[in-house]
Design an enzyme around this catalytic site. Structure first.
Site, PDB file in Angstrom:
ATOM      1  N   HIS A 172      49.085  47.878 -23.971  1.00  0.00           N
ATOM      2  CA  HIS A 172      49.103  46.726 -24.886  1.00  0.00           C
ATOM      3  C   HIS A 172      48.448  47.174 -26.191  1.00  0.00           C
ATOM      4  CE1 HIS A 172      45.182  46.487 -22.870  1.00  0.00           C
ATOM      5  NE2 HIS A 172      44.738  45.830 -23.920  1.00  0.00           N
ATOM      6  N   HIS A 175      46.119  46.037 -30.074  1.00  0.00           N
ATOM      7  CA  HIS A 175      45.231  45.108 -30.788  1.00  0.00           C
ATOM      8  C   HIS A 175      45.191  45.465 -32.273  1.00  0.00           C
ATOM      9  CE1 HIS A 175      43.474  43.736 -26.981  1.00  0.00           C
ATOM     10  NE2 HIS A 175      43.259  45.011 -26.642  1.00  0.00           N
ATOM     11  N   HIS A 203      47.881  53.184 -35.934  1.00  0.00           N
ATOM     12  CA  HIS A 203      49.258  53.387 -35.491  1.00  0.00           C
ATOM     13  C   HIS A 203      49.352  54.519 -34.459  1.00  0.00           C
ATOM     14  CE1 HIS A 203      51.493  51.083 -38.924  1.00  0.00           C
ATOM     15  NE2 HIS A 203      50.707  50.314 -38.192  1.00  0.00           N
ATOM     16  N   GLU A 243      37.810  43.946 -30.464  1.00  0.00           N
ATOM     17  CA  GLU A 243      39.142  44.229 -29.951  1.00  0.00           C
ATOM     18  C   GLU A 243      40.057  43.030 -30.145  1.00  0.00           C
ATOM     19  OE1 GLU A 243      40.150  45.402 -25.637  1.00  0.00           O
ATOM     20  OE2 GLU A 243      38.604  46.784 -26.305  1.00  0.00           O
ATOM     21  N   HIS A 295      46.592  50.610 -26.604  1.00  0.00           N
ATOM     22  CA  HIS A 295      45.751  51.280 -25.607  1.00  0.00           C
ATOM     23  C   HIS A 295      46.016  50.677 -24.230  1.00  0.00           C
ATOM     24  CE1 HIS A 295      41.870  48.555 -25.280  1.00  0.00           C
ATOM     25  NE2 HIS A 295      42.953  47.833 -25.286  1.00  0.00           N
ATOM     26  N   CYS A 318      44.654  44.542 -18.523  1.00  0.00           N
ATOM     27  CA  CYS A 318      44.322  45.584 -19.497  1.00  0.00           C
ATOM     28  C   CYS A 318      44.694  46.976 -18.995  1.00  0.00           C
ATOM     29  CB  CYS A 318      42.844  45.511 -19.870  1.00  0.00           C
ATOM     30  SG  CYS A 318      42.477  43.929 -20.628  1.00  0.00           S
TER      31      CYS A 318
HETATM   32  N1  LIG Z   1      33.440  45.131 -21.543  1.00  0.00           N
HETATM   33  C1  LIG Z   1      34.760  45.212 -21.780  1.00  0.00           C
HETATM   34  N2  LIG Z   1      35.594  44.378 -21.163  1.00  0.00           N
HETATM   35  C2  LIG Z   1      36.923  44.430 -21.412  1.00  0.00           C
HETATM   36  C3  LIG Z   1      37.423  45.370 -22.338  1.00  0.00           C
HETATM   37  C4  LIG Z   1      36.521  46.257 -22.963  1.00  0.00           C
HETATM   38  O1  LIG Z   1      36.903  47.086 -23.783  1.00  0.00           O
HETATM   39  N3  LIG Z   1      35.203  46.140 -22.662  1.00  0.00           N
HETATM   40  N4  LIG Z   1      38.747  45.343 -22.648  1.00  0.00           N
HETATM   41  C5  LIG Z   1      39.583  44.474 -22.121  1.00  0.00           C
HETATM   42  C6  LIG Z   1      41.024  44.389 -22.558  1.00  0.00           C
HETATM   43  O2  LIG Z   1      41.374  45.517 -23.331  1.00  0.00           O
HETATM   44  C7  LIG Z   1      41.477  43.081 -23.268  1.00  0.00           C
HETATM   45  O3  LIG Z   1      42.562  43.328 -24.148  1.00  0.00           O
HETATM   46  C8  LIG Z   1      40.475  42.283 -24.034  1.00  0.00           C
HETATM   47  O4  LIG Z   1      39.968  41.339 -23.134  1.00  0.00           O
HETATM   48  P1  LIG Z   1      39.832  39.772 -23.309  1.00  0.00           P
HETATM   49  O5  LIG Z   1      38.700  39.466 -24.226  1.00  0.00           O
HETATM   50  O6  LIG Z   1      39.737  39.178 -21.955  1.00  0.00           O
HETATM   51  O7  LIG Z   1      41.200  39.382 -24.035  1.00  0.00           O
HETATM   52  P2  LIG Z   1      42.015  38.005 -24.078  1.00  0.00           P
HETATM   53  O8  LIG Z   1      43.104  38.210 -25.055  1.00  0.00           O
HETATM   54  O9  LIG Z   1      42.414  37.598 -22.702  1.00  0.00           O
HETATM   55  O10 LIG Z   1      40.990  36.978 -24.686  1.00  0.00           O
HETATM   56  P3  LIG Z   1      40.913  35.370 -24.620  1.00  0.00           P
HETATM   57  O11 LIG Z   1      40.499  34.949 -26.006  1.00  0.00           O
HETATM   58  O12 LIG Z   1      39.828  35.062 -23.644  1.00  0.00           O
HETATM   59  O13 LIG Z   1      42.234  34.814 -24.227  1.00  0.00           O
HETATM   60  C9  LIG Z   1      39.139  43.550 -21.066  1.00  0.00           C
HETATM   61  N5  LIG Z   1      37.751  43.578 -20.807  1.00  0.00           N
END
Ligand SMILES: Nc1nc2c(c(=O)[nH]1)N=C([C@H](O)[C@H](O)COP(=O)(O)OP(=O)(O)OP(=O)(O)O)CN2
Length: 363
Positions: free
Chosen positions: A148, A150, A187, A226, A133, A144
């Protein structure tokens, strides 16, 4: 604002059981060995012989004592019908500790029940799918916004009307209802699925809710994870999100009895910050997971690789005091914060809840 400080502990057990009343082709009908996970949540009250910092151990000891006759046993010799829901009710009756709030039983890792103190039983079942997504509305420098992917985990919750019913049958129903959604999501690139053009966790949870609720009025919650550290739960009205972080710290429990050998020790803590907020109409999320992490960072830096007792304003280093301290430091930066969980060990935690956060949805 009413605060609740709830202690959580979990334990595993291995047992045999068979559920004769299930349909003849059901896999749980014949005798089989299973690993079960039991978690309990309770609020310390009169009758807890404990001191600040030892509540988790007190709860863990009560749970261990309650589960002892079940470990390695044939559960049919202990309970007439040892289904997950009946087992949760049995544990609630046997647990010799006041203040019980809820019990979570997991049969294997991916399904189980939650029983709360009002007697409400929710069946849960967890699924996984692998998808790509991107978030089209985030600012240009936001990672994001790039394509990328998940390994998404989705947990469905549904209420069961009676304690005598079989959670196992509702779990099968959840599996059958999930199958067509899995075919649409797995997928794939989620942005290409109609209705998921902006596939945040919040939008995905609401999309799954809208798809399942008409066929399953008992549906009570959708949880979307996620990543391993962030997730969202939707109950048809509110979106609650969380972000987890870990820090390493030492502590001295000055209030520990002198014979207690743990006066100064340490933990790898897990802290989970929960927020309930309306969706941003443009971004389609509540608060960016990354903003939670960023706003928590100055506090994180004061906790990680430190002796907690040296924190100015922290009266004592037990989890209860620490949670109140973190809230006081963070609430001004994150006003939608309404619950913080702190796990000093993987098996024992404490949750401080207030505002919208409901103690019955603690799991
Ligand atoms: N409220 C939301 N915030 C974010 C979403 C979402 O769906 N709702 N999504 C994203 C991104 O898709 C991102 O892939 C996930 O964010 P994050 O938790 O920051 O991912 P990290 O891999 O960086 O996690 P760490 O464990 O902190 O390294 C962003 N925000």
């Amino acid at each position: 604002m009413t605060d609740r400080l709830l202690y959580l502990t979990g334990a595993g057990l291995a047992a045999m059981r068979h559920l004769e009343a299930l349909p003849s082709d059901h896999r749980a009908r014949s005798l089989r060995a299973q690993c079960l996970q039991v978690w309990v949540c309770a609020e310390p009250s009169e009758g807890w012989d404990t001191w600040p910092g030892a509540e988790g151990d007190t709860l863990a000891a009560a749970l261990a004592c309650c589960l002892e006759p079940l470990d390695g046993a044939d559960l049919n010799g202990v309970l007439p019908i040892p289904g997950d829901a009946q087992l949760a009710c049995w544990i609630a009756e046997q647990l010799a500790l006041p203040g019980l709030e809820s019990i979570r039983v997991g049969s294997g890792r991916d399904q189980g029940v939650v029983l709360d103190r009002a007697g409400r039983i929710q069946i849960w079942r967890r699924f996984r799918f692998e998808s790509a997504h991107w978030l089209p509305r985030v600012p240009p420098d936001h990672p994001c916004g790039r394509l990328h992917g998940h390994g998404f985990r989705v947990c469905l919750y549904a209420e069961q009307s009676s304690a005598d019913a079989f959670a196992e049958l509702m779990a099968d129903r959840l599996g059958a209802l999930w199958a067509p959604l899995y075919a649409e999501l797995h997928h794939r690139c989620l942005n290409e699925v109609p209705g998921l053009e902006n596939p945040t966790s919040e939008q995905l949870a609401a999309w799954i809710w809208a798809r399942l609720k008409p066929d399953l009025p008992a549906l009570s919650g959708i949880q979307v994870e996620e990543t391993a550290t962030a997730g969202c739960r939707f109950d048809g009205q509110h979106h609650r999100i969380w972000k987890e972080l870990r820090f390493e710290a030492a502590l001295c429990l000055d209030q520990a009895p002198t014979q207690d050998g743990r006066r100064c020790y340490g933990h790898s803590y897990l802290i989970r910050l929960h927020l309930t907020a309306p969706l941003d109409p443009v971004l389609g999320w509540t608060v960016d997971y990354r903003d939670i992490k960023r706003l928590f960072k100055p506090i994180y830096d004061r906790l990680d690789h430190h002796l907690l007792n040296e924190l100015p304003g922290l009266a004592a280093a037990d989890p209860g005091h620490l949670l109140h301290w973190v809230r006081a430091e963070l609430i001004g930066r994150l006003p939608a914060l309404d619950r913080i969980d702190l796990y000093p060990t993987p098996e024992t935690g404490v949750a401080l809840c207030w505002g919208e956060a409901k103690a019955e949805n603690i799991w």
